[in-house]
Design a protein around this motif. Structure first.
Motif, PDB file in Angstrom:
ATOM      1  N   MET A   1       1.547   4.318  -7.360  1.00  0.00           N
ATOM      2  CA  MET A   1       0.311   4.179  -6.594  1.00  0.00           C
ATOM      3  C   MET A   1      -0.091   2.703  -6.506  1.00  0.00           C
ATOM      4  SD  MET A   1      -3.219   3.889  -6.494  1.00  0.00           S
ATOM      5  CE  MET A   1      -3.824   4.035  -8.203  1.00  0.00           C
ATOM      6  N   ASN A   2      -0.351   2.269  -5.322  1.00  0.00           N
ATOM      7  CA  ASN A   2      -0.740   0.876  -5.132  1.00  0.00           C
ATOM      8  C   ASN A   2      -1.642   0.782  -3.912  1.00  0.00           C
ATOM      9  OD1 ASN A   2      -0.920  -1.899  -4.829  1.00  0.00           O
ATOM     10  ND2 ASN A   2       1.056  -2.040  -3.764  1.00  0.00           N
ATOM     11  N   PHE A   3      -2.918   0.473  -4.119  1.00  0.00           N
ATOM     12  CA  PHE A   3      -3.866   0.409  -3.016  1.00  0.00           C
ATOM     13  C   PHE A   3      -4.273  -1.051  -2.821  1.00  0.00           C
ATOM     14  CE2 PHE A   3      -7.656   2.902  -1.033  1.00  0.00           C
ATOM     15  CZ  PHE A   3      -7.442   2.240   0.165  1.00  0.00           C
ATOM     16  N   ALA A   4      -3.336  -1.838  -2.356  1.00  0.00           N
ATOM     17  CA  ALA A   4      -3.625  -3.245  -2.086  1.00  0.00           C
ATOM     18  C   ALA A   4      -2.698  -3.712  -0.979  1.00  0.00           C
ATOM     19  CB  ALA A   4      -3.412  -4.082  -3.347  1.00  0.00           C
ATOM     20  N   PHE A   5      -3.103  -4.757  -0.314  1.00  0.00           N
ATOM     21  CA  PHE A   5      -2.245  -5.334   0.709  1.00  0.00           C
ATOM     22  C   PHE A   5      -1.183  -6.199   0.038  1.00  0.00           C
ATOM     23  CE2 PHE A   5      -6.334  -4.691   2.950  1.00  0.00           C
ATOM     24  CZ  PHE A   5      -5.887  -3.828   3.932  1.00  0.00           C
TER      25      PHE A   5
ATOM     26  N   GLN B   1       1.071  -9.264   4.008  1.00  0.00           N
ATOM     27  CA  GLN B   1      -0.080  -8.780   4.774  1.00  0.00           C
ATOM     28  C   GLN B   1      -1.287  -9.712   4.614  1.00  0.00           C
ATOM     29  OE1 GLN B   1      -0.041  -4.861   3.046  1.00  0.00           O
ATOM     30  NE2 GLN B   1       1.099  -3.962   4.764  1.00  0.00           N
TER      31      GLN B   1
ATOM     32  N   TRP C   1      -3.221   3.636   6.252  1.00  0.00           N
ATOM     33  CA  TRP C   1      -1.984   4.052   5.588  1.00  0.00           C
ATOM     34  C   TRP C   1      -1.536   5.428   6.099  1.00  0.00           C
ATOM     35  CZ3 TRP C   1      -1.166   8.205   2.143  1.00  0.00           C
ATOM     36  CH2 TRP C   1       0.104   8.229   1.546  1.00  0.00           C
TER      37      TRP C   1
ATOM     38  N   TYR D   1      -7.345   3.330   3.722  1.00  0.00           N
ATOM     39  CA  TYR D   1      -6.594   4.545   3.423  1.00  0.00           C
ATOM     40  C   TYR D   1      -6.170   5.227   4.722  1.00  0.00           C
ATOM     41  CZ  TYR D   1      -5.102   8.846   1.163  1.00  0.00           C
ATOM     42  OH  TYR D   1      -4.353   9.914   0.726  1.00  0.00           O
TER      43      TYR D   1
ATOM     44  N   MET E   1       0.846  -1.185   0.000  1.00  0.00           N
ATOM     45  CA  MET E   1       0.000   0.000   0.000  1.00  0.00           C
ATOM     46  C   MET E   1       0.886   1.242   0.000  1.00  0.00           C
ATOM     47  SD  MET E   1      -3.200   0.528   2.561  1.00  0.00           S
ATOM     48  CE  MET E   1      -3.826  -1.130   2.304  1.00  0.00           C
ATOM     49  N   ASP E   2       0.773   1.999  -1.060  1.00  0.00           N
ATOM     50  CA  ASP E   2       1.635   3.172  -1.182  1.00  0.00           C
ATOM     51  C   ASP E   2       0.989   4.140  -2.171  1.00  0.00           C
ATOM     52  OD1 ASP E   2       3.602   4.999  -1.254  1.00  0.00           O
ATOM     53  OD2 ASP E   2       5.135   3.707  -2.146  1.00  0.00           O
ATOM     54  N   PHE E   3       0.749   5.345  -1.709  1.00  0.00           N
ATOM     55  CA  PHE E   3       0.031   6.290  -2.563  1.00  0.00           C
ATOM     56  C   PHE E   3       0.945   7.355  -3.158  1.00  0.00           C
ATOM     57  CE2 PHE E   3      -2.914   4.383   0.372  1.00  0.00           C
ATOM     58  CZ  PHE E   3      -3.868   3.911  -0.499  1.00  0.00           C
ATOM     59  N   THR E   4       2.226   7.121  -3.035  1.00  0.00           N
ATOM     60  CA  THR E   4       3.145   8.070  -3.655  1.00  0.00           C
ATOM     61  C   THR E   4       3.515   7.557  -5.045  1.00  0.00           C
ATOM     62  OG1 THR E   4       4.925   6.906  -2.521  1.00  0.00           O
ATOM     63  CG2 THR E   4       4.102   8.892  -1.476  1.00  0.00           C
TER      64      THR E   4
ATOM     65  N   MET F   1      -9.058   4.250  -6.543  1.00  0.00           N
ATOM     66  CA  MET F   1      -7.682   3.752  -6.461  1.00  0.00           C
ATOM     67  C   MET F   1      -7.648   2.250  -6.166  1.00  0.00           C
ATOM     68  SD  MET F   1      -5.528   6.887  -4.686  1.00  0.00           S
ATOM     69  CE  MET F   1      -6.372   6.871  -3.130  1.00  0.00           C
ATOM     70  N   ARG F   2      -8.574   1.818  -5.320  1.00  0.00           N
ATOM     71  CA  ARG F   2      -8.626   0.365  -5.046  1.00  0.00           C
ATOM     72  C   ARG F   2      -9.000  -0.396  -6.298  1.00  0.00           C
ATOM     73  NH1 ARG F   2     -12.637  -1.192  -0.968  1.00  0.00           N
ATOM     74  NH2 ARG F   2     -11.879  -3.311  -1.046  1.00  0.00           N
TER      75      ARG F   2
ATOM     76  N   LEU G   1      -8.523   0.545  -9.371  1.00  0.00           N
ATOM     77  CA  LEU G   1      -7.406   0.584 -10.308  1.00  0.00           C
ATOM     78  C   LEU G   1      -6.356  -0.454  -9.973  1.00  0.00           C
ATOM     79  CD1 LEU G   1      -6.672   4.341 -10.902  1.00  0.00           C
ATOM     80  CD2 LEU G   1      -7.511   2.638 -12.492  1.00  0.00           C
ATOM     81  N   THR G   2      -6.079  -0.577  -8.687  1.00  0.00           N
ATOM     82  CA  THR G   2      -5.078  -1.551  -8.279  1.00  0.00           C
ATOM     83  C   THR G   2      -5.536  -2.954  -8.652  1.00  0.00           C
ATOM     84  OG1 THR G   2      -4.389  -0.123  -6.474  1.00  0.00           O
ATOM     85  CG2 THR G   2      -3.735  -2.416  -6.345  1.00  0.00           C
TER      86      THR G   2
ATOM     87  N   GLU H   1       6.297   6.938 -12.457  1.00  0.00           N
ATOM     88  CA  GLU H   1       5.063   7.731 -12.402  1.00  0.00           C
ATOM     89  C   GLU H   1       5.382   9.210 -12.209  1.00  0.00           C
ATOM     90  OE1 GLU H   1       2.362   4.062 -10.550  1.00  0.00           O
ATOM     91  OE2 GLU H   1       3.065   5.669  -9.235  1.00  0.00           O
TER      92      GLU H   1
ATOM     93  N   TYR I   1     -10.762   7.055  -3.108  1.00  0.00           N
ATOM     94  CA  TYR I   1     -10.171   5.837  -2.537  1.00  0.00           C
ATOM     95  C   TYR I   1     -10.724   4.584  -3.250  1.00  0.00           C
ATOM     96  CZ  TYR I   1      -9.415   9.168   1.358  1.00  0.00           C
ATOM     97  OH  TYR I   1      -9.112  10.253   2.120  1.00  0.00           O
TER      98      TYR I   1
ATOM     99  N   SER J   1     -12.440   1.071   1.790  1.00  0.00           N
ATOM    100  CA  SER J   1     -11.530   2.034   1.153  1.00  0.00           C
ATOM    101  C   SER J   1     -11.126   3.110   2.151  1.00  0.00           C
ATOM    102  CB  SER J   1     -12.211   2.694  -0.052  1.00  0.00           C
ATOM    103  OG  SER J   1     -12.514   1.740  -1.039  1.00  0.00           O
TER     104      SER J   1
END
Lengths: 403, 376
Positions: free
Chosen positions: B1-5, B9, B300, B297, A1-4, A301-302, A304-305, A9, A298, B293
C-alpha cells in the motif's frame, strides 16, 4: 500510488487470516466485534481471547522484537486491523496499555521500565488507565493540580482525576502530577506510573448520560509509587504526556474506520427495513455518511504513507477531529432513520436504562468530540501548529492553587 | 500500500506549476476572462509542444505519452490552482476521453493525434437546455444510417463549444428512451448548419456556448445506439478530473486565507489569533485535505479503470464540490471587505467553485447517484 498488497504484505495478510481462522472459534467467535475500548460487554471472555492474541504476539504488534513485538510497520498494522475487523473478532480490552502507554514507554522509558511493564501488557496480565483530566484541568490540561512530593524512596501523591476510563479494571495508571508548583504550568509536571491496588487510591464510577459507567473518578490520598516510577525526567512530563496524546489522536483511529464502516452498513440495513431509504433527505445523509467513512480510510492511508517518511505530528489532530465529528453525525442520523422507534428503550419502565447499539452510538459519540482533546482544542492545534497561525495572546493566569 | 505520488509525478507537478505561474498569473487570467475566446493561442501551443500536456494520458499509438489519470489529475490540480483560462478540460478531460471510450481504434487514430499535438480544440456537447446530466436529458435525435447521420436540435452549456474545431455530440437514435439509443457523433466546428453562440458566463474563467444544429452532417463514433456505457464512463472520468481541478483551487484559497489571517491586524492582533478565524481555517484544512484524499484515490481508480470507479467518481465529485465552495466562500469572509471587491481574486475562485460544483452534476446529484451505486 498503489493500493494493492506488496508480496510481503500479502504474505502477512495471509498469516493473520490463517491465524484468526484457526483461533477465532467457539465462544470467541460469538462475542462479535462491537464496542470500543471502553465497552465492558463480555469482558471476561474478551480478556481470555486477548490473552491468546498476546501469547502469539498479536498484542504489541508494532513493538520492537526485543520486547516481544513483531516490529510491524504501519501497512502491516493496517492489514492486521482490517483482517481483525473483517473476522468480526472481539473488541480489544488492552487499548490503554497496548496502544497508548506502551508506545510512550518504548519512546521514553528506561530499559528496566520496559522490561518490567511490556511483557505484562502483552500477556494481558496488567491493565492500564490514563490519569490526565481533573475537575479543573480539562482542555487546559497543564492546569493539573494533583501533587506528587518525593519522600525518601517514594512519591506521595494527592489529588483527583476524572474521565478515567476502565480505572476499575486497571492495575496501573499513568498519571501526570505536579512536582514543581513554582515552575510555569508546563514545566513542573511529571509522568508517573502508579499502582492502583493500594489504600491511597479510590476509584468511584462516574455514571454517564448512557446510563453506564465506563469512566471513573480516581482519588489519590497519600497514594504512593516508587521513586523510579517516573517516565522521562522529573518535571519534564508534559512532553511525555503529549506523546501519549499523539498516539491517542493518531494511529489509534485507524482501527476504528472499519468498525465505523460496519456501523454504517448496519444502519443502511435498518433504513432499508423500515423504508427510511424512500426519503430523499435520508438517502442524501446516508450517502454523505458513506462518503465520510470512505474518506476517513483514504485520509488514513495518506497519513500512513507520510508516516513511513517520518513521525506523525500535529496532523493527528485532523484525524481526531474528523472521526469524532463523523461518528457524532452518524449517531444523529441513526435516530432520524429509526424515527419514533428511536425513542423507545428496551425493557419495562423502571428497568435499567439499557440502550441499543444505535442509541448508544448517538449518546456515546457526544463524549468522543470531548475526550483526547475537545474538537475546539484540535482546531487550535491545527490552526497554530499545522497552519502556523498566531497563538492567542497569553492572559496572566491566576496563581496556581497550592495544596 | 502506498498513497503518495512518485518522484517523477512530483517533478511533473513542479514543472507544470512553474509553467503556469509564468503563463497564467492573475493579470493574465483577468485579461483572458474578458475575451470571448477565453484562452491564449500561444500558451495553448506551448502547453502541447513544451510540456506535452494535451498528449499526457493519450495512448502512445495515437500520439500520446501513455501516462494515466494520476498524472492528468496532477496537471488539472495545478490548472485549478491558477484558474488557467484554456480549453484543456473540455479538450482532454471531456472530448478526448469520450473519443477513447466510444471511438474505434481507427477513429481514435484519426482524432487523437490532433489533440495530442495541440492542433485540435475539442468539446463534448451532451447537455441540453433542460440542464440534466443523466441519460434522460439527451433528447437530440440522430437521423440516418451507416456513416451518414444528420443532427437537429440544441446543445447547451457546452464548455468551450464556441472555439472547438471538433465537437463530440451525444444524441440518441430516434424513438429511443433513457439509456437506450445513446450515440456519439463527431461534428466539425465549422460544419454547415451549426450555429455557435458564446454565452456570457458567471464564472468568466470557464467559457460555455450554445450550439444550434440544423441538419448538421455527423460521423458516428463507435456503434450508434449503444453509447451509454461509454458516456457514463466518460462522465465518471470527467468527474474525477474535475475533482482534482477543484482540489487545486481549494488549496489555493486556503493558502490565501491563512496568509491573510497572519498579517491582517484588528483589535491590535492578527485576526488569525482569534479562534473564530483560526477554527474556520482549521476546518478548511480538514476539508481540503479530505478532498485531496478523495480526488487522488479517484484518480487511481480511474487509472486502474477498476470496478470502484463509478462509486469513487461520485464520491469525489460530491465531496470536492462542497469542500471547494465552502473554502472559497470562507475565503471571502476571512478577507472581509477587501474580499468582496472585483480587484481581489477571491471572487474568481468563488465563481469557479460554483461553476465546478454545478458542472457534471452538483453534490446533491452525485450523492443520490452514489446512493444508487452502493445499493441504498
Amino acid at each position: 500510488m498503489d493500493f494493492t498488497d506488496t508480496p510481503e504484505e500479502a504474505a502477512f495478510r495471509d498469516e493473520v487470516r490463517t491465524w484468526l481462522g484457526e483461533h477465532l472459534v467457539g465462544e470467541f467467535a460469538e462475542i462479535g466485534g462491537r464496542g470500543g475500548p471502553a465497552d465492558e460487554t463480555s469482558w471476561d471472555a474478551r480478556v481470555e481471547w486477548e490473552r491468546i492474541l498476546g501469547r502469539d504476539r498479536w498484542v504489541g504488534l508494532s513493538w520492537p522484537e526485543e520486547y516481544g513485538g513483531r516490529a510491524a510497520n504501519f501497512a502491516e498494522q493496517v492489514i492486521f486491523n482490517e483482517e481483525y475487523a473483517k473476522a468480526n473478532a472481539p473488541a480489544r480490552v488492552s487499548f490503554f496499555g497496548e496502544q497508548l502507554f506502551a508506545p510512550t514507554l518504548i519512546a521514553y522509558g528506561t530499559e528496566e521500565q520496559k522490561r518490567r511493564f511490556l511483557p505484562k501488557i502483552q500477556s494481558i496480565e496488567e491493565f492500564w488507565c490514563q490519569g490526565y483530566s481533573e475537575p479543573n484541568a480539562g482542555s487546559d490540561l497543564s492546569n493539573i493540580q494533583t501533587r506528587a512530593v518525593l519522600d525518601g524512596d517514594e512519591w506521595v501523591i494527592n489529588g483527583q482525576k476524572v474521565w478515567t476510563t476502565l480505572a476499575h479494571r486497571a492495575q496501573w495508571c499513568f498519571v501526570i502530577t505536579r512536582t514543581d508548583p513554582d515552575a510555569p504550568a508546563h514545566k513542573g509536571i511529571s509522568y508517573m506510573l502508579v499502582p492502583m491496588d493500594q489504600p491511597g487510591v479510590t476509584v468511584r464510577p462516574l455514571r454517564q448520560m448512557t446510563g453506564t459507567a465506563e469512566f471513573n473518578e480516581v482519588f489519590f490520598d497519600d497514594a504512593s509509587t516508587a521513586k523510579d516510577m517516573v517516565l522521562g525526567e522529573v518535571n519534564d512530563g508534559w512532553k511525555v504526556a503529549m506523546a501519549t496524546l499523539g498516539f491517542e489522536r493518531g494511529t489509534a483511529f485507524l482501527s476504528q474506520q472499519l468498525a465505523f464502516q460496519g456501523e454504517l452498513a448496519e444502519l443502511i440495513e435498518v433504513a432499508h427495513k423500515n423504508s427510511a431509504t424512500d426519503e430523499a433527505t435520508i438517502r442524501q445523509r446516508l450517502a454523505q455518511a458513506y462518503i465520510g467513512v470512505q474518506i476517513m480510510k483514504y485520509n488514513g492511508m495518506r497519513m500512513l504513507t507520510s508516516l513511513k517518511k517520518g513521525a506523525l505530528g500535529p496532523e493527528a489532530s485532523i484525524g481526531k477531529l474528523y472521526w469524532s465529528t463523523w461518528h457524532r453525525d452518524l449517531g444523529e442520523l441513526a435516530m432520524d432513520v429509526l424515527g419514533p422507534e428511536s425513542q423507545i428503550v428496551v425493557g419495562e419502565p423502571g428497568d435499567d436504562y439499557a440502550l441499543n447499539e444505535l442509541q448508544r452510538t448517538f449518546m456515546f459519540s457526544r463524549s468522543e468530540t470531548i475526550y483526547a482533546g475537545a474538537s475546539e482544542i484540535q482546531r487550535n492545534i491545527i490552526g497554530e501548529r499545522v497552519l502556523g497561525l498566531p497563538r492567542e495572546p497569553k492572559i496572566e493566569s491566576a496563581p496556581k492553587e497550592k495544596t | 500500500m502506498n498513497f503518495a505520488f512518485s518522484d517523477e509525478q512530483e517533478q511533473l507537478r513542479d514543472a507544470v506549476r512553474k509553467f503556469l505561474e509564468a503563463k497564467s498569473p492573475s493579470a493574465e487570467v483577468r485579461r483572458l476572462m474578458e475575451t470571448t475566446e477565453g484562452y491564449d493561442e500561444a500558451v495553448w501551443k506551448q502547453m502541447a509542444q513544451e510540456l506535452g500536456l494535451q498528449s499526457l494520458h493519450l495512448p502512445e499509438a495515437h500520439g500520446g505519452q501513455g501516462f494515466t489519470f494520476v498524472e492528468l489529475g496532477i496537471v488539472l490540480e495545478e490548472m485549478g490552482r491558477v484558474l488557467l483560462c484554456a480549453p484543456y478540460f473540455s479538450t482532454v478531460a471531456l472530448a478526448a476521453n469520450a473519443i477513447m471510450n466510444a471511438g474505434s481504434d481507427e477513429q481514435q487514430g484519426a482524432f487523437l493525434p490532433g489533440i495530442a499535438a495541440g492542433e485540435t480544440i475539442a468539446a463534448l456537447a451532451f447537455t441540453e437546455p433542460n440542464g440534466k446530466w443523466d441519460a434522460s436529458g439527451i433528447t437530440m435525435e440522430a437521423q440516418g444510417n451507416g456513416d451518414s447521420y444528420t443532427l437537429d436540435g440544441t446543445k447547451m452549456f457546452v464548455i468551450d463549444g464556441h472555439v472547438a474545431n471538433q465537437i463530440v455530440v451525444v444524441a440518441r437514435l430516434s424513438g429511443t428512451n433513457g439509456e437506450d439509443g445513446i450515440s456519439f457523433f463527431s461534428v466539425d466546428g465549422d460544419a454547415s448548419g451549426l450555429t455557435r453562440t458564446p454565452l456570457a458566463t458567471m464564472d468568466q474563467t470557464r467559457k460555455q456556448a450554445r450550439l444550434d444544429l440544423s441538419g448538421v452532417a455527423a460521423t458516428p463514433l463507435g456503434d450508434p445506439g449503444s453509447g451509454w456505457a461509454a458516456l457514463s464512463k466518460t462522465l465518471d472520468q470527467a468527474a474525477v478530473c474535475l475533482s482534482n481541478e477543484m482540489v487545486g483551487g481549494a488549496q489555493k484559497v486556503l493558502e490565501m486565507s491563512v496568509d491573510y489571517a497572519k498579517v491582517r491586524v484588528q483589535f491590535g492582533r492578527p485576526i488569525g489569533s482569534f479562534q473564530a478565524i483560526k477554527h474556520k481555517c482549521a476546518d478548511m484544512l480538514l476539508e481540503v485535505e479530505s478532498a485531496k484524499s478523495a480526488a487522488y484515490y479517484a484518480s487511481w481508480a480511474a487509472a486502474e479503470d477498476n470496478e470502484e470507479l463509478p462509486v469513487v467518481a461520485s464520491l469525489a465529485k460530491a465531496y470536492c464540490s462542497d469542500a471547494y465552495f465552502h473554502a472559497a466562500a470562507e475565503n471571502i469572509q476571512i478577507h472581509g471587505g477587501i474580499g468582496f471587491t472585483w480587484e481581489h481574486d477571491a471572487h474568481l475562485y468563488f465563481k469557479r467553485a460554483k461553476s465546478s460544483e454545478i458542472l457534471l452534476g452538483d453534490a446533491t446529484y452525485h450523492r443520490e447517484l452514489l446512493a444508487q451505486r452502493i445499493g441504498i
